[in-house]
Every structure is written in C-alpha cells, then in structure tokens.
Design a protein around this motif. Structure first.
Motif, PDB file in Angstrom:
ATOM      1  N   THR A  40       0.758  -1.244   0.082  1.00  0.00           N
ATOM      2  CA  THR A  40       0.067   0.012   0.028  1.00  0.00           C
ATOM      3  C   THR A  40       0.810   1.219   0.017  1.00  0.00           C
ATOM      4  O   THR A  40       1.857   1.290   0.858  1.00  0.00           O
ATOM      5  CB  THR A  40      -0.963  -0.052   1.165  1.00  0.00           C
ATOM      6  OG1 THR A  40      -1.776  -1.090   1.307  1.00  0.00           O
ATOM      7  CG2 THR A  40      -1.932   1.332   1.301  1.00  0.00           C
ATOM      8  N   PHE A  42       0.910   5.403   0.321  1.00  0.00           N
ATOM      9  CA  PHE A  42       0.295   6.800   0.467  1.00  0.00           C
ATOM     10  C   PHE A  42       1.291   7.922  -0.221  1.00  0.00           C
ATOM     11  O   PHE A  42       2.484   8.006  -0.083  1.00  0.00           O
ATOM     12  CB  PHE A  42       0.376   6.773   1.956  1.00  0.00           C
ATOM     13  CG  PHE A  42      -0.763   6.175   2.713  1.00  0.00           C
ATOM     14  CD1 PHE A  42      -1.869   6.541   2.978  1.00  0.00           C
ATOM     15  CD2 PHE A  42      -0.474   5.015   3.115  1.00  0.00           C
ATOM     16  CE1 PHE A  42      -2.867   5.860   3.714  1.00  0.00           C
ATOM     17  CE2 PHE A  42      -1.579   4.107   3.602  1.00  0.00           C
ATOM     18  CZ  PHE A  42      -2.472   4.599   4.023  1.00  0.00           C
ATOM     19  N   THR A  82      -2.002  -1.168  -3.759  1.00  0.00           N
ATOM     20  CA  THR A  82      -3.120   0.101  -3.463  1.00  0.00           C
ATOM     21  C   THR A  82      -2.443   1.155  -3.282  1.00  0.00           C
ATOM     22  O   THR A  82      -1.394   1.569  -2.623  1.00  0.00           O
ATOM     23  CB  THR A  82      -3.762  -0.544  -2.092  1.00  0.00           C
ATOM     24  OG1 THR A  82      -4.130  -1.764  -2.290  1.00  0.00           O
ATOM     25  CG2 THR A  82      -5.045   0.601  -1.746  1.00  0.00           C
ATOM     26  N   VAL A  84      -3.064   5.151  -2.244  1.00  0.00           N
ATOM     27  CA  VAL A  84      -4.003   6.293  -1.672  1.00  0.00           C
ATOM     28  C   VAL A  84      -3.109   7.349  -2.032  1.00  0.00           C
ATOM     29  O   VAL A  84      -2.319   7.861  -1.089  1.00  0.00           O
ATOM     30  CB  VAL A  84      -3.818   5.676  -0.233  1.00  0.00           C
ATOM     31  CG1 VAL A  84      -4.913   6.839   0.388  1.00  0.00           C
ATOM     32  CG2 VAL A  84      -4.206   4.450   0.344  1.00  0.00           C
ATOM     33  N   ASP A  87      -3.681  11.854   0.026  1.00  0.00           N
ATOM     34  CA  ASP A  87      -4.126  11.544   1.447  1.00  0.00           C
ATOM     35  C   ASP A  87      -2.862  11.336   2.292  1.00  0.00           C
ATOM     36  O   ASP A  87      -2.696  10.118   2.387  1.00  0.00           O
ATOM     37  CB  ASP A  87      -4.846  10.342   1.393  1.00  0.00           C
ATOM     38  CG  ASP A  87      -5.652  10.253   2.834  1.00  0.00           C
ATOM     39  OD1 ASP A  87      -5.646  11.280   3.758  1.00  0.00           O
ATOM     40  OD2 ASP A  87      -6.517   9.325   3.219  1.00  0.00           O
ATOM     41  N   THR A  98       0.889   0.842  13.004  1.00  0.00           N
ATOM     42  CA  THR A  98      -0.024   1.358  11.966  1.00  0.00           C
ATOM     43  C   THR A  98       0.319   2.900  11.564  1.00  0.00           C
ATOM     44  O   THR A  98       1.116   3.459  12.323  1.00  0.00           O
ATOM     45  CB  THR A  98      -1.635   1.519  12.727  1.00  0.00           C
ATOM     46  OG1 THR A  98      -1.424   2.119  13.994  1.00  0.00           O
ATOM     47  CG2 THR A  98      -2.055   0.140  13.053  1.00  0.00           C
ATOM     48  N   VAL A 100      -1.351   6.390  10.308  1.00  0.00           N
ATOM     49  CA  VAL A 100      -2.984   7.102  10.127  1.00  0.00           C
ATOM     50  C   VAL A 100      -2.903   8.388   9.113  1.00  0.00           C
ATOM     51  O   VAL A 100      -1.770   9.225   9.106  1.00  0.00           O
ATOM     52  CB  VAL A 100      -3.629   7.781  11.497  1.00  0.00           C
ATOM     53  CG1 VAL A 100      -4.606   8.640  11.390  1.00  0.00           C
ATOM     54  CG2 VAL A 100      -3.277   6.877  12.675  1.00  0.00           C
ATOM     55  N   SER A 103      -7.227  11.677   6.215  1.00  0.00           N
ATOM     56  CA  SER A 103      -8.527  11.587   5.961  1.00  0.00           C
ATOM     57  C   SER A 103      -9.090  10.738   7.426  1.00  0.00           C
ATOM     58  O   SER A 103     -10.262  10.446   7.427  1.00  0.00           O
ATOM     59  CB  SER A 103      -9.000  10.667   4.764  1.00  0.00           C
ATOM     60  OG  SER A 103      -8.000   9.224   4.762  1.00  0.00           O
ATOM     61  N   ARG A 105      -8.062   7.322   7.922  1.00  0.00           N
ATOM     62  CA  ARG A 105      -7.688   6.272   7.436  1.00  0.00           C
ATOM     63  C   ARG A 105      -6.515   5.448   8.126  1.00  0.00           C
ATOM     64  O   ARG A 105      -5.592   6.194   8.324  1.00  0.00           O
ATOM     65  CB  ARG A 105      -7.415   5.864   5.903  1.00  0.00           C
ATOM     66  CG  ARG A 105      -7.087   4.542   5.507  1.00  0.00           C
ATOM     67  CD  ARG A 105      -7.130   4.615   4.049  1.00  0.00           C
ATOM     68  NE  ARG A 105      -6.472   3.155   3.518  1.00  0.00           N
ATOM     69  CZ  ARG A 105      -6.696   2.729   2.311  1.00  0.00           C
ATOM     70  NH1 ARG A 105      -7.340   3.412   1.288  1.00  0.00           N
ATOM     71  NH2 ARG A 105      -6.461   1.563   2.116  1.00  0.00           N
ATOM     72  N   GLU A 107      -4.073   2.194   8.706  1.00  0.00           N
ATOM     73  CA  GLU A 107      -3.367   1.211   7.787  1.00  0.00           C
ATOM     74  C   GLU A 107      -2.363   0.375   8.686  1.00  0.00           C
ATOM     75  O   GLU A 107      -1.308   1.037   8.894  1.00  0.00           O
ATOM     76  CB  GLU A 107      -2.897   1.804   6.571  1.00  0.00           C
ATOM     77  CG  GLU A 107      -2.506   0.550   5.557  1.00  0.00           C
ATOM     78  CD  GLU A 107      -3.862   0.083   4.761  1.00  0.00           C
ATOM     79  OE1 GLU A 107      -3.693  -0.973   4.303  1.00  0.00           O
ATOM     80  OE2 GLU A 107      -4.783   0.855   4.725  1.00  0.00           O
TER      81      GLU A 107
END
Length: 824
Positions: A40, A42, A82, A84, A87, A98, A100, A103, A105, A107
């Motif tokens: 993922t 960002f 993925t 993102v 954001d 994790t 943050v 937004s 979200r 992950e």
C-alpha cells in the motif's frame, strides 16, 4: 484451493511517499520477489508517480506531465498495489504498527518504508508568506509558475543553484523577465568552481536573464497582499510578479521525529536502509547515511537496490554514493562530479578553449581522479565519472587525461562505439533512472531491439534524453545491423508519428490546431514550420466544411496565392481547363502583361501560361482582371491539384482512341481546388503513344480501344518514377470515380508533403489496391467523401481576396518572412 487456503499471508508493506524513492524501492522489491509483500502506497499529491527531476522541462514547455510519468495507473493495478493518493500520512504508531492518514484512514503494516523526500527551505525574511511566493518542488509549484507566466511580467528567483537556474530558464522561455539572486559569489557553488560559474553566468546573461551574485535578500515587498518586488540588503530592488524560493532543501523528517525514530539532519539508517526501529526502513532525500544526506537522484537508486536486497533477505549493503550533476537548461552543457575544492596533495589539470567556450578541469590526488568540472563539452562526463567512482589508478594516462577518453586511449579518433564498449558493466548510462551499462545490455539481449523498446523496458533514455547517444551505441554494439528504428515522429515538437496524429484527430474529435497540440502533448507552445502546415492539412481533410483553414499555417506561396520568385516579384498562373483556352482568356492575359509590365510570359509543362514579374502590391488587381475574363487560380503554388495535361485525342488525332481532352476537362473540373498532402498532377493521353506523358503523373489515364488504363504514382521531378498500372475500366464514369477515390485515399493516408510516388513506395501498391477494391463499395464511399469535401473547396481564392476576405490577415501574412518556399 486447499493450497491457496494454507498459503502463508503476505507481509504488509506500507510506503509513505509516492515519489521517485518510494516507488523505485517497490519496483526493486517486486523485481526480486513479486509475491513477498502486499503493498500500500500513500502519496500526498493527487496523482501517480512521476519524475521530479523532469519538472524543469515541463516548466520550460519541453515536456508535459504525461511525458514524465514513471508509473501510470496500470503499473499499480498490474502489481496489485493499493495507491492512496492525495491523502498524506500524518502519524506513525509504532506500538500498534499502524499509520494514520489525514482522512482518518488507519493502515496496519508489518514493514514500513518512509520515503518522505525533502522540504524546500524558505528563508525567514519579511514578506515570505505573500501571495506569489512559491517554491519549486512538485507539479503544483510548476502549475503556479505557469499561471504567473501566462500574465507575463517579472520573476525573481532566489537561489542560483541547480533548481533555481532551471526554474529561471523555464520562466524565461515562458516570456517573463527573470532576475536570479544568489547569495554566494559563484552560481552552483557546490557543483562548479569559479571559472565554470563565470562561464555559466555569462551565458545566462547573454540569454537575457539578470544574474545577481553576492545578493543577500533583505525583504520581499508586497502590495495588496501580493508580492511586488525583492529588496536586497544593499538597497537594490527588483520588480517581481512572482518570487521562486530555490535556496535549498531539508530532509523531510517530521513524521519520523514524531514517531520517536533516531533523527539528526535526516532519518538515521544503516547500510540496509533500516532505521532505529527494525520494522521501519527509510530511503531517499529524507535519510542520513554514514553522516551524509543526499539531494541528488543517483544515490537514491543505490539506496533502493540495497533496501530491496535486505527486504528480500539478500543483503548487499549501501556504502554511500559519489554524485554527479548535469544542468537541464537547453543549449548549456555542464557536468560536475566529485570534489573540486582541491587541498593538500591535489593536482589541478585545466584546459580552456575560449573561442569554443569550453572549460575542463580535473583534480587528481594519489594518482586517482577525485573531481571533474566540464563546461561547454561534456562528452567525456560518463568516462570521468566511472574513473572517479572506481578510484582507478590513472598514472598511465595522466598526461592525456584532460583531453578525454579518445586521447587517453591512444588516439584522437577513438570510435565512439569502442569508447562505450570500454566502459565497465556497472558504469552508469542513465543518471535520471539509475540504469547501468549491464542493465541496458541485459534489456537489449532480452529482446529490446530499438531505442523505444529500451526506454519502455528499463527506462534508460526515457527522461531527459541526454544519454540517448550512449543507449544507441549500446544497441549498435549488441545487435549490429539488427537494430530496429522506431517510427519517425512528425517533427521535434511531438513524439507522435504522422499516422498517430491523423488517427487521434479522428478518435479524439480534435477540431483545431491548439486543441490538437494540447491533447497530443505538443512540447512547444505553437508548433513549428513543419508541424503547423501538416496539422492544418490533416484537420482540413478530417473535417470538411467544419474546420476553418488556418492561413498562418500555410507556406508563403499558399498564403499569397502566387509563386514568389528570386527577385521578390511573383508569377501568376490562371487555370486553363485541360490545357484549353480561348480568345477571351488570351486577350485578358495579354492585357495583364501589358498593364502591369510583366517581363515574361511562359508556356508551362502543364499546358498553361505563367505570367512572371508581378509586384506584390499588384496581385489583387491582376486577379481581378483575370477573374473578369472567367479565369480562376491555377493553384500553381499549392499542395493541391496543379494541372490536368491532355492531348487532343480522338476529336482531332488520327491515332486517338477516346476523347482525352474532354475527359481531362471533366477530371480537372472535378478535382480543382482540392487540398492534398502535396502537389498533384493528372494527365490523359488519347492513345498508348502517350503524348500527354500520363505515365509520369500522380494519376494518369491512357486511352485504349477497349476503354481506359488508369495509372498511379508517377513523378517527373528530380527522381523520375514511372506509374504503376492500377486497373482498366471501360467508361469515363468509372475512370472519374476511381480517380476521385484514389485521390481521397491518398488525402486520408499519406503524410503531409509526401507525393504519391513515395507514398506508394512506402505502403506498397497492393495496399493501395486493397484500399480501393477489396470492398466492392470502397470506391463509391471514397469518391463520395472526396466529392463532399470538394463542395467546400472549389472556391477561387483570387476572387475571395479581391472581394476583401481576410484582407487584414492577408496583408500581415504578406509582410512576414516566409516559413518556407517549396518549389513548384
């Protein structure tokens, strides 16, 4: 199915940063173990991954955003990534593993990669927050500069380093008056010595920029909340509608600091790019490795390779980088690498060639090359850089070192291919994308047989293009004669071929030149003298009756509707249908010759009369007099139907088999006024004796007892080409339909400025026949399209000009210098 259920779950790799470092690291990981991670990414920007070091060409108008995209949406989809975007991550929770996002979200990660790059440094002076003060780090900054440049005015760039000078160059090309204010006495002082800095400053000033070295900014002045000027501490002021801050960068460490990672100037990483938290890695401009932070792209690629090796349990380790710099300013060749500060034990070797504007300096210490500065001639930059990185002993070539690889290798004329062959496998070929010689050769051996194929596979030469010559030589060395050439582009303004442009005009319903240039990513703002006439023709052909012919995009003869001669006067050729004339037309021509003192009247090879020596100011009156006798323009100047040459045929000749003159007149009245890719000539011979020379014309008809032989693709010019037999028909109506269909096929398929002869040689006669006859309805459809377009084309340009159409434009165009004069 059971195997799928028992397969171990992939590790979750979260990447903070969708820039060059983050995505390149992911690419390297995928290349080693594509099934290892569920990825993922960002990104703070609302777009895909692009090449930041190519923002300068985007600002300069040399490239578009699409040109600098590294990984499009298809790359993310194909690799199950993925994305993102838009954001940004605002917090890292190491306890819960994790991240943050803004937004909200959340992950989770098993491994986290921080690739937050760097932040521009804003000098803390009054006025720094005024509207119109921008930085130069991303595409949004470029958009802000482009918006300012649209209004014109003045720009001040604070900072004479690499980015500052590239920003100044782009704004200058966009029409702004640019001043560069640099605190230090030498431009690019981290990369250049004083001598090279002087040469660079002199060249930029010659281009119209104002360069202020030793300039210390005191304040940014404003009016109504917007920037208006920059004031220096010595009292000087420089007007500014926009101020670009390009004074330096700082590693982007705020997230890492907040998460409690070890941070000094940058995020501390080991040789495997792992931070003080074993689950978190970092790469790029945000990191500090062995005390060093890097602001150039080359170290980034080395870091990413080391990171991927470690992440895939094959650690190699990163030991730091030697860097080199090139300035992306068109027409300025500049290269710098290593340490040029000198010091104890260092020897300077310098070569200056004032007449060529060339300066070369290399620094040698302990029989090793430790630094190089090249200005004006950077051909040996890669060779010097390779010697520097490897630390090779240069004592054997010490005396010839400054003269470059050719002399150092024992001769003044070293084969360029041999020079490239001599480079080591790990020599860097493409600095923009970090591609070595070995990688390029591997790509070629794997099946990339053309420059475009290499670019699309390993990205070498896909960015700034400065390494294109090296890649082409590697292709030649590896493949020899098997190198494939890519499609030829329309011109330097576009990467599209003629076929691509014609196809996309129809697919995208492009209906104007500006729209076509915008949608097809033209790299120049207004095109050039090659592409504008071509685009004008392609649009005219695609949208008859809808597209408004752009006179500014025509050659001078077509704009003036007369042939310019070497003495500046013009020749005028009225149309004579099928070579026929009458007393009224001859009297009108004689009157014009006498009235306007034309020094010569010449019978042309196309059976017309050419009136020479007409002055430009007399052209409208000459046209009016000839119009009064019923004569129209012969288009002797046009990329259009020129003449239909005939013999007298069966009406008078005892050998004639058909009425060649009558058919010639009908063909000319059907086809006159049509704009085509190039000039077009027709002839009709009444028998196989071929007195009208039909077999060296673009479309020729040879009359025979049984009907008509139709010939195509002839040329009587410098390279004589006899026609190919297209077909035989029995009636005039068939001959006229096939003539109309052939012309339309040529109009729709040929490149602009391509005569029928080279067009047929390029595509093959079989393809032409297939286009006309493979489908029983093809001739009918093509002929119908041609006749429809003719309803908008068969207007006499002489009569229109006499009536005052485009009078102001015509006067302006008549006064400007021709973009090209194409011979008749």
């Amino acid at each position: 199915m059971d195997k799928d259920r028992t397969a171990p779950a992939k590790e979750r790799l979260v990447v903070i940063g969708n820039g060059m470092a983050g995505c390149r690291a992911v690419e390297e990981v995928i290349a080693r173990d594509p099934a290892r991670f569920d990825v993922t990414i960002f990104g703070a920007e609302p777009r895909v991954n692009y090449n930041r070091i190519m923002l300068s060409p985007v600002l300069a108008g040399e490239k578009t955003f699409e040109d600098i995209v590294i990984n499009g949406e298809d790359w993310y989809a194909e690799n199950g990534i993925t994305l993102v975007s838009g954001d940004p991550v605002v917090a890292i929770d190491r306890a819960t593993q994790t991240v943050v996002a803004k937004s909200g979200r959340v992950e989770p990660y098993d491994r986290l990669l921080i690739a937050t790059g760097s932040d521009p440094f804003i000098i803390p002076v009054p006025g720094k927050d005024l509207a119109g003060v921008v930085t130069f780090r991303d595409l949004d900054d470029v958009d802000r500069m482009l918006t300012a440049a649209e209004k014109g005015g003045s720009a001040v760039v604070i900072g004479g380093g690499l980015l500052g000078l590239e920003a100044a160059h782009g704004l200058s090309l966009r029409g702004m008056k640019v001043t560069v204010v640099h605190l230090m006495p030498t431009l690019m002082e981290r990369q250049l010595d004083e001598a090279a800095g002087y040469l660079l400053k002199t060249e930029l000033e010659r281009r119209g920029q104002t360069i202020v070295t030793g300039g210390d900014t005191a304040e940014i002045l404003g009016k109504d909340g917007r920037v208006s000027a920059v004031k220096l501490k010595d009292g000087r002021e420089f007007a500014a509608d926009i101020v670009v801050m390009a004074v330096g960068i700082r590693p982007g460490t705020s997230l890492a600091k907040a998460a409690g990672l070890e941070v000094e100037r940058g995020i501390i990483v080991d040789d495997h790019m792992v931070t003080s938290d074993p689950a978190i890695m970092a790469v790029g401009e945000c990191v500090q490795h062995r005390g060093a932070c890097y602001g150039l792209v080359a170290p980034l690629w080395d870091m990413c390779r080391a990171l991927a090796d470690a992440a895939c349990e094959n650690p190699s380790g990163y030991e730091g980088s030697v860097t080199s710099t090139k300035l992306k300013v068109s027409g300025i060749d500049l290269f710098s690498a290593g340490d040029f500060s000198g010091g104890d034990g260092a020897e300077d070797i310098v070569m200056r060639d004032a007449s060529r504007g060339v300066y070369k300096r290399v620094l040698v210490k302990d029989n090793k090359l430790v630094g190089a500065v090249l200005y004006g001639d950077t051909a040996d930059g890669n060779w010097y850089f390779d010697l520097l990185k490897k630390g090779e002993d240069i004592s054997d070539i010490r005396e010839a070192l400054i003269f470059g690889q050719a002399f150092a290798s024992g001769g003044a004329r070293l084969d360029p291919n041999a020079a490239v062959a001599a480079l080591s496998d790990d020599a860097e070929i493409c600095g923009c994308n970090g591609v070595s010689k070995a990688k390029v050769v591997e790509t070629i051996n794997a099946g990339a047989c053309s420059l475009d194929a290499v670019r699309s596979t390993c990205k070498a030469s896909a960015s700034c293009g400065s390494c294109t010559g090296l890649v082409e030589r590697l292709l030649a060395l590896t493949l020899g004669s098997e190198v494939q050439s890519g499609p030829k582009t329309m011109c330097k303004c576009t990467s599209f071929s003629h076929e691509d442009v014609r196809r996309l005009i129809l697919e995208k319903s492009l209906r104007s030149i500006p729209q076509a240039m915008q949608e097809l990513h033209w790299t120049t703002p207004d095109g050039c003298s090659s592409c504008r006439p071509a685009l004008n023709y392609y649009l005219l052909c695609a949208w008859p009756g809808e597209y408004e012919d752009d006179q500014k995009s025509r050659f001078v003869n077509e704009r003036l509707h007369a042939n310019i001669q070497k003495d500046g006067t013009y020749s005028v050729v009225p149309r004579m249908w099928g070579g026929l004339t009458n007393p009224r037309e001859l009297r009108a021509i004689a009157d014009v010759v006498e009235k306007y003192n034309a020094p010569m009247v010449k019978v042309t090879g196309g059976q017309r009369l050419d009136i020479f020596g007409i002055r430009k100011e007399d052209l409208p009156a000459v046209w009016a007099d000839l119009n009064a006798a019923g004569m129209v323009s012969g288009h002797a100047y046009g990329k259009s139907l020129r003449t239909v040459k005939t013999c007298v045929g069966s009406e008078w000749c005892r050998f004639g088999t058909q009425d060649s003159t009558g058919l010639g007149v009908k063909l000319e009245r059907m086809t006159w006024g049509s704009w085509m890719p190039h000039k077009f000539k027709i002839a009709v011979s009444g028998c196989p004796r071929n007195c009208a020379e039909a077999t060296i014309k673009d479309f020729g008809v040879v009359c025979v007892d049984s009907g008509y032989e139709l010939h195509v693709g002839g040329n009587g010019g410098i390279k004589v080409r006899a026609t190919d037999l297209l077909c035989k028909v029995t009636t005039e109506a068939e001959a006229m339909d096939i003539c109309a269909a052939f012309i339309q096929l040529y109009r729709e398929q040929a490149h602009y400025l391509e005569r029928t002869a080279p067009w047929i040689e390029r595509v093959g006669l079989d393809q032409v026949k297939a286009g006309l006859f493979e489908d029983p309805e093809s001739v009918k459809r093509l002929a119908a399209r041609f006749r429809y377009s003719q309803t908008f084309c068969q207007t006499d340009p002489w009569a229109e000009r006499v009536a005052g159409k485009d009078a102001d434009l015509h006067q302006h165009l008549a006064e400007v210098r021709p973009i090209e004069v194409e011979s008749a």
